[in-house]
Write a protein that holds these residues in place. Structure first.
Motif, short mmCIF file in Angstrom:
data_model
loop_
_atom_site.label_atom_id
_atom_site.label_comp_id
_atom_site.label_asym_id
_atom_site.label_seq_id
_atom_site.Cartn_x
_atom_site.Cartn_y
_atom_site.Cartn_z
N LYS A 1 6.66 5.87 -4.55
CA LYS A 1 5.42 6.60 -4.83
C LYS A 1 5.55 7.52 -6.05
O LYS A 1 4.56 7.78 -6.74
CB LYS A 1 5.01 7.40 -3.60
CG LYS A 1 4.48 6.51 -2.48
CD LYS A 1 3.74 7.31 -1.43
CE LYS A 1 3.03 6.38 -0.46
NZ LYS A 1 2.28 7.11 0.58
N ALA B 1 4.11 6.31 -9.51
CA ALA B 1 2.68 6.01 -9.67
C ALA B 1 2.22 6.31 -11.10
O ALA B 1 1.45 5.54 -11.69
CB ALA B 1 1.86 6.80 -8.67
N THR C 1 1.26 -0.36 -8.23
CA THR C 1 2.15 -0.01 -7.12
C THR C 1 1.86 -0.92 -5.93
O THR C 1 0.81 -1.57 -5.86
CB THR C 1 1.97 1.45 -6.70
OG1 THR C 1 0.66 1.61 -6.11
CG2 THR C 1 2.12 2.40 -7.88
N TYR D 1 0.97 -0.01 -3.11
CA TYR D 1 -0.14 0.53 -2.33
C TYR D 1 -1.48 0.20 -2.99
O TYR D 1 -2.48 -0.03 -2.31
CB TYR D 1 0.06 2.04 -2.15
CG TYR D 1 1.51 2.32 -1.82
CD1 TYR D 1 2.02 2.03 -0.55
CD2 TYR D 1 2.39 2.79 -2.79
CE1 TYR D 1 3.36 2.22 -0.26
CE2 TYR D 1 3.73 2.98 -2.51
CZ TYR D 1 4.22 2.69 -1.25
OH TYR D 1 5.54 2.85 -0.96
N TYR E 1 9.69 -0.55 1.75
CA TYR E 1 8.41 0.15 1.63
C TYR E 1 7.28 -0.53 2.39
O TYR E 1 6.15 -0.05 2.38
CB TYR E 1 8.02 0.24 0.14
CG TYR E 1 9.06 0.90 -0.71
CD1 TYR E 1 9.11 2.29 -0.84
CD2 TYR E 1 10.03 0.14 -1.38
CE1 TYR E 1 10.09 2.91 -1.62
CE2 TYR E 1 11.00 0.75 -2.17
CZ TYR E 1 11.03 2.13 -2.27
OH TYR E 1 12.00 2.73 -3.03
#
Length: 302
Positions: A232, A235, A245, A247, A276
């Motif tokens: 994270k 990012a 990413t 996510y 992750y």
């Protein structure tokens, strides 16, 4: 049925345990590559597939990790006495880039057909499927691809009999052929029900999240998407270098209502993408961390 294999899932540089970017599909006797990074030939051999049926190679863009395996593959195809044409599809500049790479593969026994993508979207019909290129957002001109295989409706023998259609024409109509006789024209819609759900595959890499990805990935049976960074804290780096990413990719898959997503194009610093995935699956439960050689058979629904 569509065979799909993620031959290489690495970005930037090959690693001892990870080849560079390449995807291979097989359908109805023909094969297609999307990108051809270093190590693609070895990955095909390790999978046990053949490069001989490859008749289309698409490129998302022309960074080295996506095209560096092409000259060697062309040479191998030439040494195997290939004579059938090979179609190459990619962004503007395709023929110029490939011509430069072919300095080390100047003589080939087969013709190359170049198809440069025009505009923000372009659709190509070939080999029984529909291939759509759509522009994404990288630091060079870059495209994602959606491959769709349509499926006709069910053949209705009762309707065929009621309309007096001769039996020898049934299979031809079922295969979508229009038949003209001296007295009448028979079209497939006379004997086929409504079109059924086909197969849809979407592939995109080296990009920030875009509306074009979300739109074109809608209802994909498989959505293969770049996940350059799982950490994270990276990012901001993803934004700076126009990558994605894990996510962000998962959010796109969720919004597009894809059936399944595979992550690919990992940063060389990302050694354990699976670490992750628990958090990624909170966003999109059907997410998987792609691996070299990972494959699936996408089937028509009953």
């Amino acid at each position: 049925m569509l065979d799909v294999c993620l031959l290489g899932c690495g970005g930037m540089m090959p690693l001892p345990y990870r080849y560079l970017t390449a995807l291979m599909t097989r359908f109805n006797g023909s094969s297609m590559l999307i990108d051809c990074g270093e190590g693609t030939q070895i990955a095909i051999k390790e999978k046990g597939w053949s490069f001989k049926p490859i008749d289309v190679i698409c490129f998302t863009h022309y960074h080295g990790d996506h095209i560096s395996g092409l000259p060697g593959l062309l040479l191998t195809m030439g040494n195997a006495d290939r004579t059938d044409p090979l179609t190459l599809i990619g962004p503007k500049g395709l023929e110029r880039v490939v011509s430069c790479l072919r300095v080390i593969a100047p003589e080939l026994p087969f013709p190359i057909v170049f198809k440069e993508i025009e505009g923000a979207e372009q659709t190509f019909e070939m080999n029984g499927y529909r291939l759509k290129a759509f522009r994404v957002n990288h630091n060079v001109l870059c495209y994602g691809y959606t491959l769709e295989i349509d499926r006709a409706g069910k053949f209705d023998a009762k309707r065929a009999k009621e309309q007096g259609i001769p039996l020898p024409y049934w299979s031809r109509l079922q295969n979508g052929e229009t038949i003209e006789t001296e007295n009448q024209v028979y079209t497939p819609d006379l004997v086929l029900g409504p079109a059924r759900k086909g197969i849809k595959l979407t592939y995109t890499t080296d990009t920030r999240p875009t509306d074009s990805i979300k739109k074109n990935a809608v209802d994909s049976d498989l959505f293969i998407c770049e996940g350059m960074y799982g950490e994270k804290e990276k990012a901001a780096k993803a934004v700076e270098y126009k990558h994605m990413t894990f996510y962000e990719a998962a959010s796109l898959a969720q919004e597009a209502k894809a059936k399944e997503m595979w992550l690919t194009h990992y940063s060389p610093s990302l050694t354990k993408p699976e670490y992750y995935m628990d958090e990624v699956r909170r966003i999109f439960p059907k997410a998987k961390a792609g691996k070299d050689g990972m494959s699936v058979e996408l089937m028509f629904e009953d």
